[in-house]
Design a protein around this motif. Sequence first.
Motif, PDB file in Angstrom:
ATOM      1  N   LEU A 193     -11.491  79.043  32.551  1.00 48.51           N
ATOM      2  CA  LEU A 193     -10.495  79.692  31.706  1.00 48.51           C
ATOM      3  C   LEU A 193     -10.605  81.211  31.783  1.00 48.51           C
ATOM      4  O   LEU A 193     -11.614  81.759  32.230  1.00 48.51           O
ATOM      5  CB  LEU A 193     -10.661  79.226  30.266  1.00 48.51           C
ATOM      6  N   ASP A 194      -9.554  81.888  31.337  1.00 46.48           N
ATOM      7  CA  ASP A 194      -9.536  83.354  31.377  1.00 46.48           C
ATOM      8  C   ASP A 194     -10.669  83.977  30.571  1.00 46.48           C
ATOM      9  O   ASP A 194     -11.129  85.069  30.877  1.00 46.48           O
ATOM     10  CB  ASP A 194      -8.193  83.882  30.857  1.00 46.48           C
ATOM     11  N   ASP A 195     -11.116  83.293  29.520  1.00 44.83           N
ATOM     12  CA  ASP A 195     -12.192  83.840  28.691  1.00 44.83           C
ATOM     13  C   ASP A 195     -13.581  83.493  29.206  1.00 44.83           C
ATOM     14  O   ASP A 195     -14.585  83.763  28.553  1.00 44.83           O
ATOM     15  CB  ASP A 195     -12.045  83.376  27.237  1.00 44.83           C
ATOM     16  N   GLY A 196     -13.641  82.896  30.395  1.00 48.96           N
ATOM     17  CA  GLY A 196     -14.920  82.528  30.989  1.00 48.96           C
ATOM     18  C   GLY A 196     -15.393  81.135  30.634  1.00 48.96           C
ATOM     19  O   GLY A 196     -16.367  80.648  31.210  1.00 48.96           O
ATOM     20  N   GLY A 197     -14.728  80.485  29.700  1.00 49.74           N
ATOM     21  CA  GLY A 197     -15.076  79.116  29.363  1.00 49.74           C
ATOM     22  C   GLY A 197     -14.630  78.149  30.443  1.00 49.74           C
ATOM     23  O   GLY A 197     -13.904  78.517  31.371  1.00 49.74           O
ATOM     24  N   THR A 198     -15.083  76.926  30.340  1.00 49.17           N
ATOM     25  CA  THR A 198     -14.713  75.909  31.318  1.00 49.17           C
ATOM     26  C   THR A 198     -14.251  74.644  30.615  1.00 49.17           C
ATOM     27  O   THR A 198     -14.642  74.366  29.473  1.00 49.17           O
ATOM     28  CB  THR A 198     -15.891  75.548  32.251  1.00 49.17           C
ATOM     29  N   VAL A 199     -13.400  73.918  31.302  1.00 46.91           N
ATOM     30  CA  VAL A 199     -13.017  72.567  30.893  1.00 46.91           C
ATOM     31  C   VAL A 199     -13.621  71.642  31.939  1.00 46.91           C
ATOM     32  O   VAL A 199     -13.226  71.666  33.106  1.00 46.91           O
ATOM     33  CB  VAL A 199     -11.489  72.407  30.826  1.00 46.91           C
ATOM     34  N   ASP A 200     -14.603  70.862  31.522  1.00 45.52           N
ATOM     35  CA  ASP A 200     -15.382  70.041  32.443  1.00 45.52           C
ATOM     36  C   ASP A 200     -14.609  68.800  32.865  1.00 45.52           C
ATOM     37  O   ASP A 200     -14.094  68.053  32.016  1.00 45.52           O
ATOM     38  CB  ASP A 200     -16.694  69.644  31.771  1.00 45.52           C
ATOM     39  N   ALA A 201     -14.525  68.563  34.164  1.00 45.98           N
ATOM     40  CA  ALA A 201     -13.740  67.445  34.687  1.00 45.98           C
ATOM     41  C   ALA A 201     -14.230  66.103  34.171  1.00 45.98           C
ATOM     42  O   ALA A 201     -13.424  65.247  33.785  1.00 45.98           O
ATOM     43  CB  ALA A 201     -13.776  67.465  36.216  1.00 45.98           C
ATOM     44  N   ALA A 202     -15.537  65.902  34.155  1.00 48.48           N
ATOM     45  CA  ALA A 202     -16.068  64.616  33.692  1.00 48.48           C
ATOM     46  C   ALA A 202     -15.685  64.365  32.238  1.00 48.48           C
ATOM     47  O   ALA A 202     -15.381  63.229  31.852  1.00 48.48           O
ATOM     48  CB  ALA A 202     -17.581  64.574  33.857  1.00 48.48           C
ATOM     49  N   ALA A 203     -15.675  65.432  31.426  1.00 44.60           N
ATOM     50  CA  ALA A 203     -15.289  65.287  30.019  1.00 44.60           C
ATOM     51  C   ALA A 203     -13.810  64.952  29.886  1.00 44.60           C
ATOM     52  O   ALA A 203     -13.414  64.179  29.003  1.00 44.60           O
ATOM     53  CB  ALA A 203     -15.615  66.564  29.259  1.00 44.60           C
ATOM     54  N   VAL A 204     -12.970  65.516  30.747  1.00 47.11           N
ATOM     55  CA  VAL A 204     -11.537  65.222  30.720  1.00 47.11           C
ATOM     56  C   VAL A 204     -11.303  63.745  31.047  1.00 47.11           C
ATOM     57  O   VAL A 204     -10.513  63.055  30.382  1.00 47.11           O
ATOM     58  CB  VAL A 204     -10.776  66.121  31.703  1.00 47.11           C
TER      59      VAL A 204
END
Length: 200
Positions: free
Chosen positions: A156-167
């Motif tokens: 993400l733009d703020d440096g965070g991530t959305v983890d694929a396994a969690a999705v």
Amino acid sequence: MPAARTLRRTAMATVREGRQSILMVVDVQVGVMHEAWDAARVVRQVARTVERARAAGVPVVWVQHGSDELAPGSAAWQWVPELLPAPGETLIPKRYNSAFEGTALEAELARLGASHIVLAGAMTNFCIRATAYGALERGYDLTLVNDAHTTASLTLDDGGTVDAAAVVRELNVVLPWLQYPGRRSATAAAEAVEFVFPGA
């Protein structure tokens, strides 16, 4: 079978008549899978689901995305080598997340008499989710193959991530809880998918 005969309309819902299952494989393409989480395992599970559907005489519908990044005919647009449609299987090109939008999918499902969609492929948080919700909204029962879909992690733009396994896990958890009048939604592993809806 004419499309009009596959629908039962009530004041609250549209429900597909019959008990014909189909397997829908969405976007398992070279350019989609190259950054996807656990891609090799997921491809094996999709291939196993296809194998089981064919052995059961269940139609397989292949949905293939085209875009500026996945230009039709390009190397990235091709199916992964482990998965190839068989002669006579339905091919649906698309440009939007949902396989239903701007395509001939509904007409093909009506031709097949489909009432239950078994769904596998990529990407979980885009085309799989949009197609799953689109199927339920159009009156189909749905089974998501819970070990045969994947996506890529997002930064993400703020440096965070959305983890694929969690999705992937989140969609597997949520789908059986969805409630639509007259329809059923479930998940099952590739080796356990019943090509009739559970309980039918």
